[in-house]
Design a protein around this motif. Structure first.
Motif, PDB file in Angstrom:
ATOM      1  N   MET A 233       0.820  -1.190   0.000  1.00  0.00           N
ATOM      2  CA  MET A 233       0.000   0.000   0.000  1.00  0.00           C
ATOM      3  C   MET A 233       0.872   1.265   0.000  1.00  0.00           C
ATOM      4  O   MET A 233       0.557   2.216  -0.703  1.00  0.00           O
ATOM      5  CB  MET A 233      -0.924  -0.019   1.208  1.00  0.00           C
ATOM      6  CG  MET A 233      -1.888   1.126   1.244  1.00  0.00           C
ATOM      7  SD  MET A 233      -3.042   0.905   2.586  1.00  0.00           S
ATOM      8  CE  MET A 233      -4.318   1.989   2.090  1.00  0.00           C
ATOM      9  N   LEU A 234       1.946   1.263   0.777  1.00  0.00           N
ATOM     10  CA  LEU A 234       2.809   2.438   0.823  1.00  0.00           C
ATOM     11  C   LEU A 234       3.484   2.699  -0.521  1.00  0.00           C
ATOM     12  O   LEU A 234       3.659   3.855  -0.911  1.00  0.00           O
ATOM     13  CB  LEU A 234       3.854   2.275   1.926  1.00  0.00           C
ATOM     14  CG  LEU A 234       3.322   2.353   3.354  1.00  0.00           C
ATOM     15  CD1 LEU A 234       4.450   2.117   4.342  1.00  0.00           C
ATOM     16  CD2 LEU A 234       2.644   3.666   3.611  1.00  0.00           C
ATOM     17  N   GLY A 235       3.850   1.633  -1.206  1.00  0.00           N
ATOM     18  CA  GLY A 235       4.467   1.800  -2.517  1.00  0.00           C
ATOM     19  C   GLY A 235       3.526   2.434  -3.513  1.00  0.00           C
ATOM     20  O   GLY A 235       3.924   3.303  -4.307  1.00  0.00           O
ATOM     21  N   ALA A 236       2.248   2.025  -3.488  1.00  0.00           N
ATOM     22  CA  ALA A 236       1.265   2.585  -4.408  1.00  0.00           C
ATOM     23  C   ALA A 236       1.014   4.053  -4.101  1.00  0.00           C
ATOM     24  O   ALA A 236       0.975   4.889  -5.014  1.00  0.00           O
ATOM     25  CB  ALA A 236      -0.041   1.795  -4.323  1.00  0.00           C
ATOM     26  N   ILE A 237       0.875   4.379  -2.818  1.00  0.00           N
ATOM     27  CA  ILE A 237       0.665   5.780  -2.447  1.00  0.00           C
ATOM     28  C   ILE A 237       1.902   6.601  -2.786  1.00  0.00           C
ATOM     29  O   ILE A 237       1.802   7.737  -3.269  1.00  0.00           O
ATOM     30  CB  ILE A 237       0.311   5.894  -0.951  1.00  0.00           C
ATOM     31  CG1 ILE A 237      -1.073   5.296  -0.715  1.00  0.00           C
ATOM     32  CG2 ILE A 237       0.343   7.343  -0.485  1.00  0.00           C
ATOM     33  CD1 ILE A 237      -1.492   5.217   0.732  1.00  0.00           C
TER      34      ILE A 237
END
Length: 117
Positions: A1-5
């Motif tokens: 999730m952090l990578g996508a954000i």
């Protein structure tokens, strides 16, 4: 999730830097979105990895409109002073936009219609 954000925010940041640095009359987030589209076209597998995060963001998109609502409430004095004029402008601009859309549709339909054999 952090990578996508991180990817979404990085694209927006690059868009802001490019548009402000080059003096382009385009909002930075729009340029960032164009960059994101290019990245996703070059790496199609990336779309599947960011889809869950983007789905959650889009499902909660209404939360992003709360600050705009607070801004409207904060400026009620301006709305009360210029309310009738704002209503007229909103109605007229909406009607003009609808007429432009209908005119465009009719024009495209005429250009793409084939004459009957």
């Amino acid at each position: 999730m952090l990578g996508a954000i991180g990817l979404l925010l990085a694209c927006q940041l690059v868009g802001e830097v490019v548009t402000r640095g080059a003096g382009l009359p385009v909002p930075g987030p729009v340029a960032g979105l164009a960059l994101l589209i290019v990245i996703l076209r070059l790496r199609p597998g990336l779309a599947a990895r960011i889809r869950p995060t983007v789905t959650v963001i889009l499902a909660n998109l209404s939360l992003l409109f709360v600050p705009a609502g607070v801004g409207v409430i904060g400026n009620l004095d301006a709305l009360s002073a210029h309310g009738p004029a704002l209503i007229v402008v909103l109605v007229v601009s909406t009607l003009l936009a609808m007429l432009a859309a209908v005119g465009t549709f009719i024009g495209v339909r005429r250009l793409t219609e084939r004459p009957a054999p």
